[in-house]
Scaffold this motif. Structure first.
Motif, mmCIF file in Angstrom:
data_model
loop_
_atom_site.group_PDB
_atom_site.id
_atom_site.type_symbol
_atom_site.label_atom_id
_atom_site.label_comp_id
_atom_site.label_asym_id
_atom_site.label_seq_id
_atom_site.Cartn_x
_atom_site.Cartn_y
_atom_site.Cartn_z
ATOM 1 N N ILE A 93 0.827 -1.201 0.000
ATOM 2 C CA ILE A 93 0.000 0.000 0.000
ATOM 3 C C ILE A 93 0.865 1.257 0.000
ATOM 4 O O ILE A 93 0.636 2.195 -0.776
ATOM 5 N N VAL A 95 -8.068 1.010 -0.465
ATOM 6 C CA VAL A 95 -7.142 2.025 -0.976
ATOM 7 C C VAL A 95 -7.096 1.862 -2.491
ATOM 8 O O VAL A 95 -6.898 0.752 -3.000
ATOM 9 N N PHE A 134 -6.453 -1.936 -3.126
ATOM 10 C CA PHE A 134 -6.102 -2.828 -2.026
ATOM 11 C C PHE A 134 -7.324 -2.970 -1.129
ATOM 12 O O PHE A 134 -7.914 -1.976 -0.703
ATOM 13 N N GLU A 168 -4.331 -7.248 -3.575
ATOM 14 C CA GLU A 168 -4.064 -6.151 -4.499
ATOM 15 C C GLU A 168 -4.728 -6.482 -5.825
ATOM 16 O O GLU A 168 -4.561 -7.586 -6.355
#
Length: 478
Positions: A134, A226, A234, A260
Motif C-alpha cells: 500500500i 485504498v 487494495f 491487491e
C-alpha cells in the motif's frame, strides 16, 4: 424534592407515547420480522428501558445513498464520454455476461455491478506485506489516492500513513481520506488537522449528522479500501494500527489477509468508494478509468453491501457462495454468528457431501461475540461442519474458498453485523491459479489450528454454557 403522582404519571404516559411512535418506526424500517417484533414489543411494553438502546442500535436512514448512486452513474457517463471509441469498446469487452462459475451467476443482479474480466489479483498474506504494498503504491501516486478504513490509530503505523498522504497531497495529488467516526473514535483532532493542512480531503463517515451519531453504534462503515490512480486497489481485513502488524499483546501475532487488484474491477471499487464519500461529504470524488490493455486473465465480481441495499446483499452473497460449492467451501472469519439462511446452507452443503470448514480464532477480542460463536460452532459441528480454532494468535481474515475455481477476500465477517448492519466489501475472483494460492494459504492456517469436537462444549461448566446461550440471544446485533 419528590415528584407528585400526577407528574410521574405524565412522564410515564409521555414515555409510552414516544415508545409507540418508535415502535411504528421499527416496524416500518427494521429488515427482519424477528428484529421488528423484538424492538416493537420492547418499545411498547418497556419504553423507559428500550428507547435509549433503540437510539443506539436500531435507527437507520440511508436515503442519501440513492443520490450517491445517481451521481456515480453521472460520473461514469462523463468518464465514458471522454473516452475514445476503442477505450469504450475495451471496457465493454471486459463485461462477462454469463459467468461460467456458479458462485458468480447471481452476483451481477444482486449487486447491480457487472462481472468483469481482464484483472490480476495478488494475495497479501500478512500486515507487513499489505502495508509495504500500500505504501509503495501511495508513494508512486501521480493523480489521485482514495483511502478508506474502519479503524485508524494515531500510532507508528497510523502516522506513517499520515506522512505519506501528506507528502502526496503537497505534491499536487488529489487525496481523499474517509474514516468511520465510531471505529476511529479515539483518533484525535490533531491527526486530522495535520492531514487537512497538507491538502488532504478528510471526512468522517457518520450514520447520522451531528451529536446523534455518537449514540449510533450500528450501521458502521467497515470497509478497508485504498485505490491509487485508478490502476491499483487494495482491499481486505487490515485496518491501520500497530496491532495489525502483530505488535500488540495479547492478540499478537495477528493473522489477516488483503488483496491487491489491478484491472477493470478497480473502476467498480472506485464507484463504491464514491457512494460512501458522497454520503460523508456531499460531493463526488475524482475518479479515474483503469489503464487500457491486457492486465490479467482473472474474472472479478465486486460485492459492496450494506444497510442501504434493497436486499440483504451480504447474507445472500454467502448463501450463493455456499450453495454453489460442489467439492469444498472453506471460510475463515473472526466471528461465527450466522443467520438462519447461511446456517441452513452450511448444513445442506454437508448433506451434499461438500467439505465444509470454518476457521475461527482461539482468542477472544469481544467476549459476548466469542461466547455466541462458540455455541454456533458447537451446533455446526453437530451438523457435520468441521470447525477449527486458529492457535498462534488472533485470526481476523475474511476469506471464502469455493471448490478449485473461485475465492473471495474482503471485509465481511460471518455474522449478522456484517450481513445487515455494516457497510462491507468483498471481491470474488474466479481463476484456478488464484484459487490454488488461497488453498495453500488456508492449508497453512488449518495446519496451525485445532479442530473443535462436541465434547469441548459439553465439558464446559454448566454456568458457562448458560452464558453462551444468553449471548446467542444477542445474535441479531453481534
Amino acid at each position: 424534592m419528590l415528584m407528585s403522582p400526577s407528574v410521574i404519571a405524565a412522564v410515564m404516559v409521555a414515555f409510552h407515547i414516544v415508545g409507540v411512535m418508535a415502535a411504528l418506526h421499527a416496524v416500518m424500517t427494521v429488515r427482519t420480522a424477528p428484529g421488528a417484533i423484538a424492538w416493537a414489543g420492547s418499545l411498547v411494553m418497556m419504553p423507559y428501558f428500550a428507547l435509549i438502546p433503540y437510539l443506539i442500535f436500531g435507527r437507520s436512514t440511508f436515503a442519501g445513498y440513492v443520490n450517491a448512486r445517481r451521481f456515480n452513474n453521472d460520473r461514469l457517463r462523463e468518464i465514458r464520454r471522454g473516452m475514445t471509441a476503442s477505450e469504450r469498446e475495451a471496457l465493454s469487452a471486459c463485461v462477462v455476461t454469463a459467468p461460467a462459475q456458479a458462485c458468480m451467476r447471481a452476483l451481477p443482479g444482486l449487486t447491480g455491478m457487472p462481472c468483469l474480466a481482464n484483472n490480476d489479483v495478488r494475495l497479501l498474506i500478512n500486515g507487513q506485506q499489505t502495508f509495504e504494498a500500500i505504501f509503495a503504491a501511495i508513494d508512486a501516486a501521480t493523480q489521485v489516492v482514495l483511502v478508506q478504513f474502519f479503524i485508524v490509530h494515531d500510532d507508528e503505523l497510523g502516522r506513517e500513513l499520515q506522512r505519506r498522504l501528506c507528502e502526496r497531497a503537497r505534491a499536487g495529488v488529489k487525496v481523499y481520506f474517509l474514516f468511520d467516526s465510531i471505529g476511529c473514535h479515539g483518533l484525535g483532532r490533531a491527526y486530522m488537522r495535520t492531514l487537512q493542512q497538507a491538502g488532504v480531503e478528510a471526512r468522517p463517515f457518520a450514520t447520522h449528522p451531528g451529536f446523534v451519531n455518537r449514540f449510533q453504534l450500528n450501521f458502521r462503515n467497515h470497509r478497508k479500501l485504498v485505490v491509487v490512480d485508478g490502476a491499483r486497489a487494495f482491499l481486505g481485513g487490515h485496518n491501520v494500527g500497530n496491532e495489525y502488524l502483530g505488535a500488540r499483546a495479547p492478540l499478537s501475532p495477528w493473522r489477516d489477509t488483503h488483496i491487491e487488484i489491478r484491472g477493470a474491477a478497480v473502476l467498480e471499487l472506485q464507484m463504491a468508494f464514491a457512494e460512501d464519500w458522497y454520503w460523508a461529504a456531499r460531493e463526488v470524488p475524482y475518479l479515474m478509468l483503469p489503464p487500457q490493455g491486457d492486465v490479467g486473465e482473472m474474472i472479478c465480481q465486486v460485492v459492496p453491501s450494506g444497510p442501504a441495499d434493497a436486499q440483504e446483499t451480504c447474507s445472500l452473497f454467502f448463501v450463493e457462495a455456499i450453495q454453489s460449492a460442489q467439492k469444498r467451501v472453506w471460510i475463515t472469519s473472526p466471528y461465527f454468528v450466522p443467520d438462519e439462511a447461511v446456517f441452513a446452507m452450511l448444513r445442506l452443503a454437508v448433506l451434499r457431501g461438500v467439505d465444509v470448514r470454518i476457521l475461527i480464532p482461539s482468542r477472544p477480542d469481544h467476549l459476548v461475540v466469542y461466547a455466541a460463536s462458540t455455541i454456533y460452532a458447537y451446533q455446526a459441528v453437530c451438523a457435520g461442519v468441521k470447525v477449527y480454532r486458529y492457535q498462534p494468535g488472533f485470526l481476523h481474515q475474511k476469506v471464502i474458498l469455493i471448490d478449485d475455481e473461485a475465492a473471495a477476500v474482503g471485509t465481511a465477517n460471518l455474522d449478522n453485523r456484517s450481513f445487515r448492519l455494516n457497510f462491507e466489501m468483498m471481491v470474488m475472483t474466479a481463476h484456478p491459479a488464484f484459487a490454488r494460492d488461497v488453498t495453500r494459504m488456508l492449508e497453512a492456517d488449518f495446519a496451525e489450528a485445532r479442530e473443535i469436537s462436541r465434547d469441548e462444549f459439553l465439558a464446559s461448566p454448566a454456568l458457562l454454557r448458560v452464558a453462551m446461550h444468553v449471548a446467542k440471544l444477542f445474535a441479531p446485533i453481534l
